[in-house]
Design an enzyme around this catalytic site. Structure first.
Site, PDB file in Angstrom:
ATOM      1  N   HIS A 139      -0.101  59.343  34.453  1.00 19.78           N
ATOM      2  CA  HIS A 139       1.039  59.244  33.537  1.00 19.78           C
ATOM      3  C   HIS A 139       1.935  58.038  33.821  1.00 19.78           C
ATOM      4  CE1 HIS A 139       0.742  63.208  31.533  1.00 19.78           C
ATOM      5  NE2 HIS A 139       0.161  63.579  32.657  1.00 19.78           N
TER       6      HIS A 139
ATOM      7  N   CYS B 172      -3.481  61.457  29.440  1.00 16.28           N
ATOM      8  CA  CYS B 172      -3.744  62.852  29.810  1.00 16.28           C
ATOM      9  C   CYS B 172      -4.374  63.609  28.643  1.00 16.28           C
ATOM     10  CB  CYS B 172      -2.456  63.493  30.324  1.00 16.28           C
ATOM     11  SG  CYS B 172      -2.743  64.948  31.327  1.00 16.28           S
TER      12      CYS B 172
ATOM     13  N   GLU C 137       4.062  56.788  31.909  1.00 10.14           N
ATOM     14  CA  GLU C 137       5.388  57.029  31.314  1.00 10.14           C
ATOM     15  C   GLU C 137       6.291  57.829  32.254  1.00 10.14           C
ATOM     16  OE1 GLU C 137       2.831  58.831  30.799  1.00 10.14           O
ATOM     17  OE2 GLU C 137       3.318  60.874  30.199  1.00 10.14           O
TER      18      GLU C 137
END
Lengths: 84, 227
Positions: free
Chosen positions: B194, B86, B196
């Site tokens: 994302h 990002c 994560e």
């Protein structure tokens, strides 16, 4: 001392959704003659006396940070400022 | 394997990144402040999402000149894995470590939802735990994720298999749905989605885990063979 006016604009090849949204609004307001809107940035810098060539300096500031030359063009005007 | 999670003023996905590495993978992770001038003790570098320096001027433009970025460049040159997610991706493009730029989403909306991605290249150190062409579900959360590059750059990326992830459906205007790209050498990956945030069923999915597992697997293998 010098005052530098920097204009950063999106390259023609890059779409400007913000500009399009503003144009849409202008059209809704009845300004049908507006054919295009492009949004850019205007920066004013004050440069103190330096031994460096001011043109070369501003060129460097623009190409390194103020504009991303992948998508943006820049131009600038340098004015002499008489300090008080 | 020891990861550095770089923290800029305005980073906000650093905790998720740390959690993914530490708690889900069981590897080492440390937060590293943006003015650090030595990353030599880390095996992998993670640039998290957020709004570094308020995204003033352009997303990633100011962070790119942080002290730590010289070290990130050195790590990349040394062949260490560098992953920018990002805002991290935006910083890597501004720094010139990856080509192109991330523009404002075409509909001007900040889009925050889970989307489908296609793994376009499973033969990288970041994706070897995925199957080629696999479709995965990963959250996105960005207002400036519209990947742009000129024709020559796109062709170059395509010819070198540097496009690693694409969106199954266009939503932000990215050129040919590009969601993530890798450098020529194959050790610097930038992506807008994302992974994560997709490391546990508790939070809606685990499709991000193989990405982190790939990095660790590759690192282990290369360090065993050199031992």
């Amino acid at each position: 001392m010098k005052k530098v006016k920097v204009y950063v604009t999106l390259r023609e090849s890059v779409l400007d959704p913000q500009g399009s949204a503003v144009m849409g609004s202008l059209h809704k307001m009845g300004y049908g003659e507006v054919q295009d809107v492009r949004i850019g940035k205007y920066l004013e810098l004050v440069i103190g006396d330096s031994e460096r060539d001011v043109d070369a300096l501003v060129e460097e500031l623009c190409s390194r940070l103020l504009a991303n030359t992948v998508i943006e063009d820049y131009r600038y005007e340098i004015e002499e400022v008489v300090s008080q | 394997m020891k990861f550095a999670v770089i923290v800029f003023p305005g980073s906000n996905c650093d905790l998720d990144m740390y959690h993914a590495i530490k708690d889900e993978l069981g590897e080492e992770a440390e937060y590293v402040w943006h003015d650090t001038h030595d990353l030599s003790s880390y095996d992998g570098i993670l640039l998290p999402g957020g709004f570094s320096y308020g995204d003033y001027l352009r997303a990633g433009a100011i962070a790119r000149f942080s002290g730590v970025m010289d070290e990130v460049r050195k790590a990349a040159e040394a062949g260490k894995p560098v992953l920018g997610i990002c805002n991290g991706f935006q910083i890597l493009t501004e720094a010139g470590l990856l080509p192109g730029v991330l523009l404002r989403n075409k509909d001007l909306k900040f889009t925050c939802r889970t989307v489908s991605l296609k793994v376009e290249n499973a033969n990288t150190l970041f994706t070897n735990d995925y199957a080629q062409g696999e479709e995965i579900r990963i959250p996105v959360a960005h207002g400036e994720g519209n990947y742009y590059c000129d024709d020559a750059t796109y062709q170059h990326l395509k010819d070198n298999n540097q496009i690693v992830f694409t969106y199954a459906e266009d939503f932000n205007g990215s050129r040919n749905n590009v969601a993530g790209i890798i450098n020529e050498r194959g050790n610097v990956l930038g992506m807008m989605p994302h992974p994560e945030r997709a490391v546990s069923d508790l939070i809606g999915g685990t499709d991000g885990l193989p990405l982190f597992r790939s990095i660790v697997k590759q690192w282990r293998e290369s360090h065993v063979s050199h031992a």
